[in-house]
Design an enzyme around this catalytic site. Structure first.
Site, PDB file in Angstrom:
ATOM      1  N   HIS A 142      -9.562 -15.286  12.345  1.00 43.00           N
ATOM      2  CA  HIS A 142     -10.687 -15.505  13.267  1.00 43.00           C
ATOM      3  C   HIS A 142     -12.014 -15.196  12.569  1.00 43.00           C
ATOM      4  CE1 HIS A 142      -7.364 -15.158  16.253  1.00 43.00           C
ATOM      5  NE2 HIS A 142      -8.040 -16.138  16.814  1.00 43.00           N
ATOM      6  N   ASN A 143     -12.436 -16.124  11.733  1.00 36.77           N
ATOM      7  CA  ASN A 143     -13.642 -15.960  10.933  1.00 36.77           C
ATOM      8  C   ASN A 143     -14.518 -17.211  11.068  1.00 36.77           C
ATOM      9  OD1 ASN A 143     -12.375 -17.924   9.228  1.00 36.77           O
ATOM     10  ND2 ASN A 143     -11.266 -16.281   8.215  1.00 36.77           N
ATOM     11  N   PHE A 144     -15.598 -17.279  10.282  1.00 36.12           N
ATOM     12  CA  PHE A 144     -16.526 -18.401  10.425  1.00 36.12           C
ATOM     13  C   PHE A 144     -15.892 -19.728  10.002  1.00 36.12           C
ATOM     14  CE2 PHE A 144     -20.009 -21.099   8.660  1.00 36.12           C
ATOM     15  CZ  PHE A 144     -20.647 -21.350   9.858  1.00 36.12           C
ATOM     16  N   ARG A 145     -14.974 -19.708   9.044  1.00 34.18           N
ATOM     17  CA  ARG A 145     -14.322 -20.964   8.639  1.00 34.18           C
ATOM     18  C   ARG A 145     -13.476 -21.512   9.786  1.00 34.18           C
ATOM     19  NH1 ARG A 145     -14.117 -23.403   3.858  1.00 34.18           N
ATOM     20  NH2 ARG A 145     -14.876 -21.526   2.814  1.00 34.18           N
ATOM     21  N   HIS A 146     -12.818 -20.623  10.533  1.00 35.07           N
ATOM     22  CA  HIS A 146     -12.071 -21.079  11.728  1.00 35.07           C
ATOM     23  C   HIS A 146     -13.034 -21.684  12.743  1.00 35.07           C
ATOM     24  CE1 HIS A 146      -9.524 -21.107  15.272  1.00 35.07           C
ATOM     25  NE2 HIS A 146     -10.358 -20.282  15.888  1.00 35.07           N
TER      26      HIS A 146
ATOM     27  N   HIS B 190     -16.979 -19.988  20.185  1.00 34.76           N
ATOM     28  CA  HIS B 190     -15.816 -19.593  20.993  1.00 34.76           C
ATOM     29  C   HIS B 190     -15.122 -18.316  20.534  1.00 34.76           C
ATOM     30  CE1 HIS B 190     -13.322 -21.164  17.746  1.00 34.76           C
ATOM     31  NE2 HIS B 190     -12.270 -20.669  18.377  1.00 34.76           N
ATOM     32  N   ASP B 191     -15.320 -17.865  19.284  1.00 35.78           N
ATOM     33  CA  ASP B 191     -14.673 -16.635  18.810  1.00 35.78           C
ATOM     34  C   ASP B 191     -15.678 -15.655  18.209  1.00 35.78           C
ATOM     35  OD1 ASP B 191     -11.981 -16.709  19.483  1.00 35.78           O
ATOM     36  OD2 ASP B 191     -11.442 -17.986  17.789  1.00 35.78           O
TER      37      ASP B 191
ATOM     38  N   ASP C 102      -9.122 -25.682  19.380  1.00 29.98           N
ATOM     39  CA  ASP C 102      -8.938 -24.288  18.978  1.00 29.98           C
ATOM     40  C   ASP C 102      -7.626 -24.069  18.247  1.00 29.98           C
ATOM     41  OD1 ASP C 102      -9.436 -21.575  18.761  1.00 29.98           O
ATOM     42  OD2 ASP C 102      -8.706 -21.102  20.761  1.00 29.98           O
TER      43      ASP C 102
ATOM     44  N   GLN D 121       6.125 -21.136  13.767  1.00 41.22           N
ATOM     45  CA  GLN D 121       5.498 -22.415  14.094  1.00 41.22           C
ATOM     46  C   GLN D 121       6.354 -23.331  14.951  1.00 41.22           C
ATOM     47  OE1 GLN D 121       2.512 -21.206  13.382  1.00 41.22           O
ATOM     48  NE2 GLN D 121       1.951 -23.316  12.933  1.00 41.22           N
TER      49      GLN D 121
END
Length: 526
Positions: free
Chosen positions: A258-262, A298-299, A409, A460
């Site tokens: 959950h970072n800026f790339r996400h 959103h995060d 998301d 998965q």
């Protein structure tokens, strides 16, 4: 950046020759390395700090850009390395201010958690025990008991202090009364020129998000706002847009997942779905602005631990939002604290009624990303589709928009395997980080987060089969184009992970049989 996706996907390593104070060195690095990675590699070769400024010059004295795309050379035409260590040191005054702030915060936490009272009580008990030991003539066994009790009391005091420190690290700073500002002003990244190939590629679900640095992602996000006509729609000042994007970037933490790339990944997928589903012909530009901005925010300030942890650990966020979507509520709050700053308010030129509608729309969409609401939202949308979905019905459209941001998301498995698989590793790393902490704190641990129980395929298969495919299939009934571009890749990903699991199970079974045969052999020989 304007050379197109094909050149970026090259795996051929780069090789350059360096002249470091008369000493020749040879350096190799991957073409996918970022400029920062190349800089750090050159710093290591030169034997200097990573904070040092590295400059390269060719044999003609011309400056050479430090990046993975720099031209090859030979030992004869080695680049000359110039080093200037410009690491800034904090001043005494800054240290004094920082120490004052830390002391004040520590005092506040000490008062809030009652550490002083605990310490005083335990210190009093320790003092009594020590006096008892000195004043009374105890037997040897009684003295040993006192020593053990003293040791336990001291460990209890240290444990209380440790819990206090851990709580401080887990908690999210109070920022209710302050506006969030970027740590630096207008981004100092150069003006990028996007090639037509990159512009078209940005609209595709297969877009590879791993080849872009932070400043490049900011540039691509800025392009999205211009290309969709949002800058014109909301009359956004160009500098305000840059500051807004920069401030959003700086309020994403450096979590494994959950970072800026996400954030960029989700926003790019939303941008792609707007074009793929031709939402421009269905939604207003204001609604598209709400979709894109919601994906972007959103995060915000995600701490790396999910809602289940927040609730079970009784964190500040869970208490503040009464265990109801604590993280999603926090993401909304941070987003509008950023927007409350006039320098970052991209909606500052809208009238009050329009801003109110924008705010309600963004809150609705970000809160919809809580997976605890997944069944509720999906089931209602299914009913609308089965009875006849109407684009003119506001309630139908709201559920469509909520489904769209939910799809974006968790859309990683829609992308090609080389793009999606690294995200699984990032997610599992974050899961394991949480489960390790839950075990340490005596909290319940979800099996899909437990490093001793989960594998990549098992993590998965169920998620794709029971969450992703059903959700994307129902959206594909409204937008048929998604069946080929998104649902089919999900089915292929499911098949790939099932094959991987079967292969892993076969290896485990073979190993089990081998161990069993070895045991039988040992018994026979005995």
């Amino acid at each position: 950046m304007g050379n197109g996706a094909a050149s970026r996907e090259s795996n051929v390593p780069a090789c350059i020759h360096l002249d470091i104070n008369g000493t020749k060195q040879k350096v190799k690095f991957g073409r996918r390395c970022s400029s920062r990675d190349v800089h750090d590699l050159l710093a290591a070769a030169a034997g200097v700090s990573k904070t040092a400024s590295i400059t390269l010059k060719d044999v003609d004295g011309a400056l050479v850009s430090v990046s993975s795309a720099m031209p090859h050379n030979t030992a004869v035409t080695a680049y000359k390395v110039l080093v200037a260590d410009d690491a800034a040191q904090p001043t005494g005054q800054e240290n004094a201010v920082l120490c004052g702030v830390i002391t004040q915060v520590a005092d506040q936490f000490t008062k809030a958690l009652g550490v002083s009272e605990i310490k005083e009580e335990l210190s009093s008990r320790i003092s009594l025990m020590e006096k008892k030991k000195e004043m009374e003539s105890l037997k040897a066994i009684e003295i040993e008991k006192c020593k053990v009790e003293l040791k336990n009391l001291k460990e209890e005091l240290l444990s209380a202090k440790s819990r206090h420190v851990q709580f401080c690290k887990c908690s999210i700073p109070e920022r209710d009364d302050t506006k969030i500002v970027a740590r630096r002003d207008v981004p100092k990244y150069p003006k990028y020129t996007l090639s037509q190939e990159t512009i078209e590629y940005l609209k595709k679900p297969a877009f590879d998000i791993w080849h872009w640095e932070s400043n490049e992602m900011l540039c691509l996000l800025e392009h999205m706002y211009y290309e969709l006509g949002l800058v014109e729609e909301f009359n956004i000042n160009s500098l305000v847009l840059k500051r807004f994007l920069l401030c959003v970037q700086e309020n994403y933490r450096h979590n494994p997942f959950h970072n800026f790339r996400h954030c960029f990944c989700v926003t790019q997928m939303m941008y792609g779905m707007i074009h793929l589903c031709d939402l421009r012909s269905i939604l207003t530009r204001m609604e598209m602005g709400i979709l894109l901005t919601s994906a972007l925010c959103h995060d915000l300030d995600h701490p790396g631990y999910n809602n289940t942890y927040q609730i079970n650990a009784r964190t500040d966020l869970a208490i503040r939002y009464n265990d109801i979507s604590p993280l999603e509520n926090h993401h909304c709050a941070v987003a509008f604290r950023i927007i409350s700053n006039p320098d970052c308010n991209i909606f500052g030129n809208t009238d009050p009624d329009t801003f109110k509608a924008i705010r309600q729309g963004i809150i609705m969409l970000i809160l919809a990303t809580d997976m605890a609401r997944h069944s509720e939202i999906l089931d209602q949308f299914k009913k609308y589709v089965e009875t006849g979905f109407e684009f003119t019905n506001e309630e139908h459209l709201n559920y469509l928009k909520m489904l769209l941001i939910k799809c974006c998301d968790i859309s990683n498995e829609v992308r090609p395997m080389e793009v999606s698989e690294p995200w699984v590793d990032c997610l599992l790393e974050e899961y394991f980080m949480q489960s390790d902490r839950e075990k340490k704190e005596g909290l319940p641990v979800a099996s899909f987060m437990d490093r001793d129980k989960v594998t990549k395929p098992t993590s998965q298969i169920g998620f794709i089969k029971f969450v992703l495919i059903p959700m994307f299939e129902v959206v594909a009934k409204v937008f048929v184009v998604l069946d080929i571009s998104m649902v089919q890749p999900l089915r292929e990903a499911l098949y790939r992970y099932e094959e991987l699991k079967a292969s892993e199970d076969a290896v485990k079974e073979e190993k089990k049989m081998l161990e069993s045969n070895q045991l039988i052999g040992l018994d026979n020989s005995a």
